[in-house]
Design a protein around this motif. Structure first.
Motif, PDB file in Angstrom:
ATOM      1  N   GLU A  12       0.672  -1.234   0.016  1.00  0.00           N
ATOM      2  CA  GLU A  12      -0.042  -0.026  -0.204  1.00  0.00           C
ATOM      3  C   GLU A  12       0.997   1.344   0.092  1.00  0.00           C
ATOM      4  O   GLU A  12       0.470   2.326  -0.685  1.00  0.00           O
ATOM      5  N   PHE A  13       1.904   1.219   0.791  1.00  0.00           N
ATOM      6  CA  PHE A  13       2.862   2.228   0.727  1.00  0.00           C
ATOM      7  C   PHE A  13       4.395   1.799   0.670  1.00  0.00           C
ATOM      8  O   PHE A  13       4.916   1.351   1.706  1.00  0.00           O
ATOM      9  N   PRO A  14       4.909   1.733  -0.383  1.00  0.00           N
ATOM     10  CA  PRO A  14       6.019   1.093  -0.685  1.00  0.00           C
ATOM     11  C   PRO A  14       7.481   2.029  -0.538  1.00  0.00           C
ATOM     12  O   PRO A  14       8.452   1.691  -0.307  1.00  0.00           O
ATOM     13  N   TYR A  15       7.199   3.486  -0.135  1.00  0.00           N
ATOM     14  CA  TYR A  15       8.102   4.302   0.030  1.00  0.00           C
ATOM     15  C   TYR A  15       8.227   4.576   1.403  1.00  0.00           C
ATOM     16  O   TYR A  15       7.624   5.234   2.230  1.00  0.00           O
ATOM     17  N   VAL A  16       9.332   3.977   2.005  1.00  0.00           N
ATOM     18  CA  VAL A  16       9.561   4.050   3.552  1.00  0.00           C
ATOM     19  C   VAL A  16      11.113   4.368   3.978  1.00  0.00           C
ATOM     20  O   VAL A  16      11.951   3.881   3.020  1.00  0.00           O
ATOM     21  N   ILE A  17      11.323   5.462   4.528  1.00  0.00           N
ATOM     22  CA  ILE A  17      12.627   5.671   5.048  1.00  0.00           C
ATOM     23  C   ILE A  17      12.741   5.490   6.693  1.00  0.00           C
ATOM     24  O   ILE A  17      12.158   5.817   7.446  1.00  0.00           O
ATOM     25  N   THR A  18      13.673   4.676   6.944  1.00  0.00           N
ATOM     26  CA  THR A  18      14.045   4.354   8.503  1.00  0.00           C
ATOM     27  C   THR A  18      14.813   5.392   9.230  1.00  0.00           C
ATOM     28  O   THR A  18      15.751   5.749   8.737  1.00  0.00           O
ATOM     29  N   LYS A  19      14.306   5.660  10.410  1.00  0.00           N
ATOM     30  CA  LYS A  19      14.834   6.576  11.086  1.00  0.00           C
ATOM     31  C   LYS A  19      15.941   5.699  12.230  1.00  0.00           C
ATOM     32  O   LYS A  19      15.633   4.566  12.160  1.00  0.00           O
ATOM     33  N   PRO A  20      16.947   6.243  12.255  1.00  0.00           N
ATOM     34  CA  PRO A  20      17.416   7.680  11.762  1.00  0.00           C
ATOM     35  C   PRO A  20      17.851   7.724  10.447  1.00  0.00           C
ATOM     36  O   PRO A  20      18.363   6.431  10.004  1.00  0.00           O
ATOM     37  N   PHE A  21      17.679   8.773   9.922  1.00  0.00           N
ATOM     38  CA  PHE A  21      18.301   8.894   8.342  1.00  0.00           C
ATOM     39  C   PHE A  21      18.932  10.268   8.059  1.00  0.00           C
ATOM     40  O   PHE A  21      18.984  11.119   9.095  1.00  0.00           O
ATOM     41  N   ASN A  22      19.622  10.192   6.844  1.00  0.00           N
ATOM     42  CA  ASN A  22      20.275  11.408   6.778  1.00  0.00           C
ATOM     43  C   ASN A  22      19.757  12.144   5.379  1.00  0.00           C
ATOM     44  O   ASN A  22      18.938  11.279   4.674  1.00  0.00           O
ATOM     45  N   ILE A  23      20.195  13.205   5.102  1.00  0.00           N
ATOM     46  CA  ILE A  23      19.713  14.187   4.146  1.00  0.00           C
ATOM     47  C   ILE A  23      19.902  13.453   2.819  1.00  0.00           C
ATOM     48  O   ILE A  23      18.627  13.375   1.716  1.00  0.00           O
ATOM     49  N   ASN A  24      20.887  12.598   2.355  1.00  0.00           N
ATOM     50  CA  ASN A  24      21.173  12.009   1.135  1.00  0.00           C
ATOM     51  C   ASN A  24      20.085  10.700   0.934  1.00  0.00           C
ATOM     52  O   ASN A  24      19.602  10.627  -0.066  1.00  0.00           O
ATOM     53  N   GLU A  25      19.638  10.121   2.102  1.00  0.00           N
ATOM     54  CA  GLU A  25      18.640   9.222   1.846  1.00  0.00           C
ATOM     55  C   GLU A  25      17.316   9.617   1.609  1.00  0.00           C
ATOM     56  O   GLU A  25      16.374   9.226   0.840  1.00  0.00           O
ATOM     57  N   ILE A  26      17.022  11.061   2.320  1.00  0.00           N
ATOM     58  CA  ILE A  26      15.838  11.659   1.908  1.00  0.00           C
ATOM     59  C   ILE A  26      15.807  11.931   0.314  1.00  0.00           C
ATOM     60  O   ILE A  26      14.835  11.901  -0.293  1.00  0.00           O
ATOM     61  N   LYS A  27      16.825  12.694   0.169  1.00  0.00           N
ATOM     62  CA  LYS A  27      17.027  13.217  -1.294  1.00  0.00           C
ATOM     63  C   LYS A  27      16.661  11.953  -2.228  1.00  0.00           C
ATOM     64  O   LYS A  27      15.982  12.330  -3.452  1.00  0.00           O
ATOM     65  N   ASN A  28      17.278  11.071  -2.124  1.00  0.00           N
ATOM     66  CA  ASN A  28      17.255   9.939  -3.062  1.00  0.00           C
ATOM     67  C   ASN A  28      15.892   9.396  -3.243  1.00  0.00           C
ATOM     68  O   ASN A  28      15.502   9.093  -4.353  1.00  0.00           O
ATOM     69  N   ILE A  29      15.122   9.140  -1.936  1.00  0.00           N
ATOM     70  CA  ILE A  29      13.792   8.612  -2.188  1.00  0.00           C
ATOM     71  C   ILE A  29      12.931   9.697  -2.798  1.00  0.00           C
ATOM     72  O   ILE A  29      12.032   9.576  -3.558  1.00  0.00           O
ATOM     73  N   ILE A  30      13.090  10.996  -2.434  1.00  0.00           N
ATOM     74  CA  ILE A  30      12.319  11.897  -3.099  1.00  0.00           C
ATOM     75  C   ILE A  30      12.410  12.035  -4.845  1.00  0.00           C
ATOM     76  O   ILE A  30      11.609  12.036  -5.341  1.00  0.00           O
ATOM     77  N   GLU A  31      13.785  11.763  -5.044  1.00  0.00           N
ATOM     78  CA  GLU A  31      14.112  11.833  -6.657  1.00  0.00           C
ATOM     79  C   GLU A  31      13.401  10.517  -7.211  1.00  0.00           C
ATOM     80  O   GLU A  31      12.746  10.660  -8.266  1.00  0.00           O
ATOM     81  N   GLU A  32      13.270   9.314  -6.406  1.00  0.00           N
ATOM     82  CA  GLU A  32      12.753   8.168  -6.868  1.00  0.00           C
ATOM     83  C   GLU A  32      11.341   8.396  -7.099  1.00  0.00           C
ATOM     84  O   GLU A  32      10.765   8.292  -8.077  1.00  0.00           O
ATOM     85  N   VAL A  33      10.519   8.871  -6.132  1.00  0.00           N
ATOM     86  CA  VAL A  33       9.218   9.339  -6.451  1.00  0.00           C
ATOM     87  C   VAL A  33       8.887  10.177  -7.243  1.00  0.00           C
ATOM     88  O   VAL A  33       7.727  10.348  -7.982  1.00  0.00           O
ATOM     89  N   LYS A  34       9.783  11.310  -7.347  1.00  0.00           N
ATOM     90  CA  LYS A  34       9.562  12.301  -8.471  1.00  0.00           C
ATOM     91  C   LYS A  34       9.533  11.739  -9.680  1.00  0.00           C
ATOM     92  O   LYS A  34       8.865  12.451 -10.670  1.00  0.00           O
ATOM     93  N   ASN A  35      10.292  10.790 -10.103  1.00  0.00           N
ATOM     94  CA  ASN A  35      10.382  10.203 -11.438  1.00  0.00           C
ATOM     95  C   ASN A  35       9.400   9.439 -11.624  1.00  0.00           C
ATOM     96  O   ASN A  35       9.217   8.453 -12.660  1.00  0.00           O
ATOM     97  N   LEU A  36       8.269   9.059 -10.939  1.00  0.00           N
ATOM     98  CA  LEU A  36       7.199   8.206 -11.180  1.00  0.00           C
ATOM     99  C   LEU A  36       6.402   8.821 -12.552  1.00  0.00           C
ATOM    100  O   LEU A  36       6.107   9.802 -12.660  1.00  0.00           O
TER     101      LEU A  36
END
Length: 113
Positions: free
Chosen positions: A89-113
């Motif tokens: 249902e919700f395939p995009y998950v980032i596990t805490k603690p995380f860093n800005i690069n992890e956040i940017k990478n997953i944002i880029e992934e969903v942006k290209n959908l």
């Protein structure tokens, strides 16, 4: 790109906001589900970074369901406990603690959908 960060721990929320803004994103913030829904209704949000445990009468999953059912906006969950989510249902998950690069990478992934 407009990002909504829904996080009830204000230090974490501010840290994410500053890091994303420093990387060129426009960031909206909320710490409650109802506030997040209002922001989505009244702004052109491209992506939501959603904590599961937030303030108010709706948790992050309930809030995400409302947003998903009414708007075509990708939702990335941030959580310390992946077991709470249905990954189909919700395939995009980032596990805490995380860093800005992890956040940017997953944002880029969903942006290209």
């Amino acid at each position: 790109m407009n990002i909504l960060v829904v996080e009830d721990e204000l230090i974490i929320q501010l840290d994410i906001k500053i890091e994303l803004e420093d990387n060129g994103f426009v960031v909206f913030t909320a710490d409650r589900g109802d506030d997040a829904i209002d922001i989505v209704e009244n702004n052109d949000i491209d992506c939501v970074l959603m904590d599961i445990n937030i303030k108010g009468n709706k948790n992050g999953i309930e809030t995400a369901n409302i947003i998903r059912d009414n708007y075509d906006i990708p939702i990335i969950f941030s959580t310390a406990n992946n077991d709470l989510l249905n990954r189909e249902e919700f395939p995009y998950v980032i596990t805490k603690p995380f860093n800005i690069n992890e956040i940017k990478n997953i944002i880029e992934e969903v942006k290209n959908l």
